[in-house]
Design a protein around this motif. Sequence first.
Motif, PDB file in Angstrom:
ATOM      1  N   ALA A  83       0.846  -1.215   0.000  1.00  0.00           N
ATOM      2  CA  ALA A  83       0.000   0.000   0.000  1.00  0.00           C
ATOM      3  C   ALA A  83       0.871   1.250   0.000  1.00  0.00           C
ATOM      4  CB  ALA A  83      -0.918  -0.006   1.209  1.00  0.00           C
ATOM      5  N   TRP A  84       0.545   2.126  -0.938  1.00  0.00           N
ATOM      6  CA  TRP A  84       1.219   3.426  -1.010  1.00  0.00           C
ATOM      7  C   TRP A  84       0.507   4.431  -0.099  1.00  0.00           C
ATOM      8  CZ3 TRP A  84      -1.416   7.396  -4.160  1.00  0.00           C
ATOM      9  CH2 TRP A  84      -0.734   8.616  -4.177  1.00  0.00           C
ATOM     10  N   GLN A  85      -0.842   4.408  -0.132  1.00  0.00           N
ATOM     11  CA  GLN A  85      -1.629   5.296   0.714  1.00  0.00           C
ATOM     12  C   GLN A  85      -2.819   4.537   1.286  1.00  0.00           C
ATOM     13  OE1 GLN A  85      -1.212   8.811   1.446  1.00  0.00           O
ATOM     14  NE2 GLN A  85       0.810   8.317   0.629  1.00  0.00           N
ATOM     15  N   PHE A  86      -3.119   4.835   2.560  1.00  0.00           N
ATOM     16  CA  PHE A  86      -4.379   4.424   3.193  1.00  0.00           C
ATOM     17  C   PHE A  86      -5.179   5.711   3.403  1.00  0.00           C
ATOM     18  CE2 PHE A  86      -1.103   1.471   4.863  1.00  0.00           C
ATOM     19  CZ  PHE A  86      -1.637   0.257   4.457  1.00  0.00           C
ATOM     20  N   PHE A  87      -6.378   5.755   2.843  1.00  0.00           N
ATOM     21  CA  PHE A  87      -7.175   6.985   2.928  1.00  0.00           C
ATOM     22  C   PHE A  87      -8.512   6.727   3.622  1.00  0.00           C
ATOM     23  CE2 PHE A  87      -5.177   7.991  -1.316  1.00  0.00           C
ATOM     24  CZ  PHE A  87      -4.751   9.293  -1.085  1.00  0.00           C
ATOM     25  N   ASP A  88      -9.036   7.712   4.323  1.00  0.00           N
ATOM     26  CA  ASP A  88     -10.462   7.738   4.608  1.00  0.00           C
ATOM     27  C   ASP A  88     -11.138   8.134   3.294  1.00  0.00           C
ATOM     28  OD1 ASP A  88     -11.235   7.413   7.565  1.00  0.00           O
ATOM     29  OD2 ASP A  88     -12.887   8.642   6.785  1.00  0.00           O
ATOM     30  N   LEU A  89     -12.358   7.652   3.073  1.00  0.00           N
ATOM     31  CA  LEU A  89     -12.968   7.832   1.749  1.00  0.00           C
ATOM     32  C   LEU A  89     -13.048   9.307   1.317  1.00  0.00           C
ATOM     33  CD1 LEU A  89     -14.322   6.624  -0.744  1.00  0.00           C
ATOM     34  CD2 LEU A  89     -16.411   6.301   0.591  1.00  0.00           C
ATOM     35  N   ALA A  90     -13.398  10.202   2.251  1.00  0.00           N
ATOM     36  CA  ALA A  90     -13.505  11.628   1.866  1.00  0.00           C
ATOM     37  C   ALA A  90     -12.140  12.158   1.415  1.00  0.00           C
ATOM     38  CB  ALA A  90     -14.033  12.461   3.035  1.00  0.00           C
ATOM     39  N   ASP A  91     -11.062  11.720   2.091  1.00  0.00           N
ATOM     40  CA  ASP A  91      -9.719  12.188   1.710  1.00  0.00           C
ATOM     41  C   ASP A  91      -9.289  11.595   0.369  1.00  0.00           C
ATOM     42  OD1 ASP A  91      -9.458  13.680   4.070  1.00  0.00           O
ATOM     43  OD2 ASP A  91      -8.690  11.953   5.169  1.00  0.00           O
ATOM     44  N   PHE A  92      -9.749  10.367   0.101  1.00  0.00           N
ATOM     45  CA  PHE A  92      -9.475   9.773  -1.216  1.00  0.00           C
ATOM     46  C   PHE A  92     -10.102  10.644  -2.304  1.00  0.00           C
ATOM     47  CE2 PHE A  92     -11.684   7.406  -4.579  1.00  0.00           C
ATOM     48  CZ  PHE A  92     -10.599   6.926  -5.306  1.00  0.00           C
ATOM     49  N   LEU A  93     -11.346  11.072  -2.074  1.00  0.00           N
ATOM     50  CA  LEU A  93     -12.052  11.835  -3.110  1.00  0.00           C
ATOM     51  C   LEU A  93     -11.376  13.184  -3.361  1.00  0.00           C
ATOM     52  CD1 LEU A  93     -15.692  10.942  -2.018  1.00  0.00           C
ATOM     53  CD2 LEU A  93     -14.542  10.187  -4.110  1.00  0.00           C
ATOM     54  N   THR A  94     -10.878  13.816  -2.306  1.00  0.00           N
ATOM     55  CA  THR A  94     -10.212  15.109  -2.527  1.00  0.00           C
ATOM     56  C   THR A  94      -8.853  14.900  -3.191  1.00  0.00           C
ATOM     57  OG1 THR A  94      -9.450  15.133  -0.214  1.00  0.00           O
ATOM     58  CG2 THR A  94     -11.436  16.364  -0.704  1.00  0.00           C
ATOM     59  N   TRP A  95      -8.171  13.792  -2.847  1.00  0.00           N
ATOM     60  CA  TRP A  95      -6.907  13.498  -3.540  1.00  0.00           C
ATOM     61  C   TRP A  95      -7.157  13.245  -5.025  1.00  0.00           C
ATOM     62  CZ3 TRP A  95      -5.811   8.524  -5.648  1.00  0.00           C
ATOM     63  CH2 TRP A  95      -4.582   8.488  -6.338  1.00  0.00           C
ATOM     64  N   LYS A  96      -8.163  12.434  -5.340  1.00  0.00           N
ATOM     65  CA  LYS A  96      -8.473  12.141  -6.755  1.00  0.00           C
ATOM     66  C   LYS A  96      -8.795  13.430  -7.508  1.00  0.00           C
ATOM     67  CE  LYS A  96      -9.314   8.565  -9.161  1.00  0.00           C
ATOM     68  NZ  LYS A  96      -8.321   7.898 -10.042  1.00  0.00           N
ATOM     69  N   GLY A 114       3.990   0.139  14.049  1.00  0.00           N
ATOM     70  CA  GLY A 114       5.103   1.089  14.165  1.00  0.00           C
ATOM     71  C   GLY A 114       5.639   1.541  12.824  1.00  0.00           C
ATOM     72  N   ASN A 115       5.569   0.652  11.817  1.00  0.00           N
ATOM     73  CA  ASN A 115       6.137   1.065  10.516  1.00  0.00           C
ATOM     74  C   ASN A 115       5.361   2.215   9.880  1.00  0.00           C
ATOM     75  OD1 ASN A 115       4.129  -0.765  10.259  1.00  0.00           O
ATOM     76  ND2 ASN A 115       5.151  -2.074   8.747  1.00  0.00           N
ATOM     77  N   LEU A 116       4.106   2.435  10.287  1.00  0.00           N
ATOM     78  CA  LEU A 116       3.385   3.608   9.757  1.00  0.00           C
ATOM     79  C   LEU A 116       3.967   4.895  10.331  1.00  0.00           C
ATOM     80  CD1 LEU A 116      -0.366   2.469   9.797  1.00  0.00           C
ATOM     81  CD2 LEU A 116       1.218   2.532   7.870  1.00  0.00           C
ATOM     82  N   ALA A 117       4.477   4.786  11.563  1.00  0.00           N
ATOM     83  CA  ALA A 117       5.080   5.967  12.197  1.00  0.00           C
ATOM     84  C   ALA A 117       6.501   6.194  11.702  1.00  0.00           C
ATOM     85  CB  ALA A 117       5.065   5.808  13.713  1.00  0.00           C
ATOM     86  N   GLU A 118       7.205   5.069  11.396  1.00  0.00           N
ATOM     87  CA  GLU A 118       8.631   5.189  11.019  1.00  0.00           C
ATOM     88  C   GLU A 118       8.859   6.107   9.817  1.00  0.00           C
ATOM     89  OE1 GLU A 118       9.883   1.133  10.494  1.00  0.00           O
ATOM     90  OE2 GLU A 118       9.709   0.823  12.668  1.00  0.00           O
ATOM     91  N   ASP A 119       7.946   6.044   8.843  1.00  0.00           N
ATOM     92  CA  ASP A 119       8.154   6.932   7.697  1.00  0.00           C
ATOM     93  C   ASP A 119       7.381   8.240   7.869  1.00  0.00           C
ATOM     94  OD1 ASP A 119       5.608   6.060   7.300  1.00  0.00           O
ATOM     95  OD2 ASP A 119       5.900   5.268   5.283  1.00  0.00           O
ATOM     96  N   ALA A 120       7.343   8.680   9.128  1.00  0.00           N
ATOM     97  CA  ALA A 120       6.719   9.979   9.456  1.00  0.00           C
ATOM     98  C   ALA A 120       5.277  10.060   8.947  1.00  0.00           C
ATOM     99  CB  ALA A 120       7.567  11.133   8.923  1.00  0.00           C
ATOM    100  N   PHE A 121       4.565   8.966   9.028  1.00  0.00           N
ATOM    101  CA  PHE A 121       3.137   8.903   8.706  1.00  0.00           C
ATOM    102  C   PHE A 121       2.837   9.229   7.240  1.00  0.00           C
ATOM    103  CE2 PHE A 121       3.555   9.674  13.247  1.00  0.00           C
ATOM    104  CZ  PHE A 121       2.820   8.611  13.748  1.00  0.00           C
ATOM    105  N   ALA A 122       3.858   8.976   6.369  1.00  0.00           N
ATOM    106  CA  ALA A 122       3.687   9.327   4.951  1.00  0.00           C
ATOM    107  C   ALA A 122       2.528   8.564   4.317  1.00  0.00           C
ATOM    108  CB  ALA A 122       4.969   9.034   4.185  1.00  0.00           C
ATOM    109  N   ARG A 123       2.206   7.368   4.841  1.00  0.00           N
ATOM    110  CA  ARG A 123       1.137   6.595   4.200  1.00  0.00           C
ATOM    111  C   ARG A 123      -0.247   6.898   4.764  1.00  0.00           C
ATOM    112  NH1 ARG A 123       2.290   0.455   3.423  1.00  0.00           N
ATOM    113  NH2 ARG A 123       3.117   0.405   5.538  1.00  0.00           N
ATOM    114  N   ILE A 124      -0.301   7.601   5.899  1.00  0.00           N
ATOM    115  CA  ILE A 124      -1.646   7.889   6.439  1.00  0.00           C
ATOM    116  C   ILE A 124      -1.923   9.387   6.614  1.00  0.00           C
ATOM    117  CG2 ILE A 124      -1.826   5.625   7.547  1.00  0.00           C
ATOM    118  CD1 ILE A 124      -1.369   6.966  10.236  1.00  0.00           C
ATOM    119  N   GLY A 125      -0.930  10.219   6.349  1.00  0.00           N
ATOM    120  CA  GLY A 125      -1.218  11.655   6.380  1.00  0.00           C
ATOM    121  C   GLY A 125      -0.160  12.470   7.090  1.00  0.00           C
TER     122      GLY A 125
END
Length: 544
Positions: free
Chosen positions: A169-182, A218-229
């Motif tokens: 996974a490159w990004q995990f989004f909440d659906l509303a955030d997915f729509l604004t990214w798209k 922990g790996n979500l935090a290791e990359d400074a939360f790049a995959r979740i925001g």
Amino acid sequence: MSGHDNLNHAAQRYVIGVDVGTGSARAGLFDLNGNMLSVSKRDISLFRDAGSVVEQSSTEIWIAVCDIVREAVALAGVDPAHVIGLGFDATCSLVVLGEGGRSLAVGPSDAPHRDIVVWMDHRAVKQAERINEMGHEVLRYVGGRISPEMQTPKLLWLKENRPHIFDAAWQFFDLADFLTWKSTGDLARSTCTVTCKWTYLAHEQRWDPSYFEQIGLGNLAEDAFARIGQRIVEPGTPLGQGLLQEAADLMGLLPGTAVAAGMIDAHAGGIGTVGVGGKPTSNMAYVFGTSSCTMTSTEEPVFVPGVWGPYYSAMVPGIWLNEGGQSAAGAAIDQLTSFHPAAAEAAQLASSQGKSLPALLADHALQQVSHPSDVVALATGYHVVPEFLGNRAPFADPHARAIIAGLGMERDLESLVALYVAGLCGIGYGLRQIIDTQAGSGAVVERVVISGGAGSNPLVRQILADASRKPVTTISAQEPVLLGSAILGSVAGGAFSNVRDAMDALSRVADEYLPVENELEERHNSRYEAFLRLQETARVIQSS
Ligand SMILES: Nc1ncnc2c1ncn2[C@@H]1O[C@H](COP(=O)(O)OP(=O)(O)O)[C@@H](O)[C@H]1O
Ligand SMILES: O=C(CO)[C@H](O)[C@H](O)COP(=O)(O)O
């Protein structure tokens, strides 16, 4: 510019609100007085599998959203150049994308288009229980217990059960955030989504890495939360450079049209409604759709065990939110009525009249009484605790189950109507229980301001007022949830300087349904006692 030109200019500015609910997506085009000029809707698919797996497709939802925006603009006949902003709200479902935005299969079916774990999917119940046992400090800000409907237990489930998907996974989004990214290419997340569902601490403007480390993410935090925001912004903030060319082409709008950071659907219903009377802290927003959400705002944080929050700035900017409700509300009425022997015939009758089954049952109930409050008498002997999908509040118990009491051998439409009324009373008693519990902790409300598909029925509103003992108010907007997301679009488009100003300007009280004060009040009190007793019994027998 003359005064006349100014007026014309204001009259020619429009905003669009998009609401992605569980069962359908809607787009509404509004003027800057809050009047909806057009609306367009598409049903969206739910894919269910054994257990409590419920998935959706982000591609299907994106196509539906673009189609309905284009339709709403065409129906209103406005020049796309006059649309100044677009706002999105959506259910708090988890979207999982690989590099380049490729869909990743989230479930055992391995179907790649099924890249959304829907909010109501309870696959992560065990992960949620484990997280709760660890008792990290951040849980104080989600009502004391994480829910399997939230995203961190779901992410942990993915990591443990589909590690190849989690890793890819490159990004995990909440659906509303997915729509604004798209729409814009901007990866910013909304304070609303990440605070309510991902344990972001908006009052401190930070994630807590120790929580992610403790629970095994922990790996979500290791990359400074790049995959979740990494960039978290207030709802209504304009994103990127506005609409990307590709999105604009699909929506029939101009590239660069402002797009607002979005919200969860219930929260959009909240900002669409709680501004009435100018005092959001006196009003409880009640969004009654597939689920029900109770949204209460306070100036200071109020900790209510079993009620989600307190969340800072997650709905009304600058104040705190407690969110309760029930996971199945409209869905509970659908489930309840589906068991009855007359259900199939009644559904046919409803469809021949161009109505939904609940709407038909409400009409039948009303035909038998002289005042809407009298319908409670039709439900005599029937009692329903409608917790088909657990208890969201005030017990935060995903294992809770429904009880239907008083069934006999009846097979006729009348008894189905009676069961429907009893189900609605049960929803109302659940609301009363949440109102009372919150009041005990210091979050007192004066009225309930209703929105959502089920909340649009006048009989439903009256039953909720009678059962909860609070006035139920409606606002003049026909679709308050859409108004909420349009409010976000209006702020991003520069029509208002902030969400509070837009709320004040655009929501107006329409009707008020007062709780009945004759002998039926006592009837509701004793039915409420029965509700509490049955609910307690269900809890006691749950594991036997
Ligand atoms: N008159 C009614 N009485 C009870 N439930 C209703 C009524 N009308 C609609 N519903 C229920 O409301 C839900 C749909 O609400 P809506 O807000 O459109 O859904 P979504 O969750 O997709 O946003 C369905 O479960 C439907 O059965
Ligand atoms: O958990 C949520 C809000 O916090 C969900 O988004 C919501 O309950 C689903 O909404 P709806 O019933 O309108 O489809």
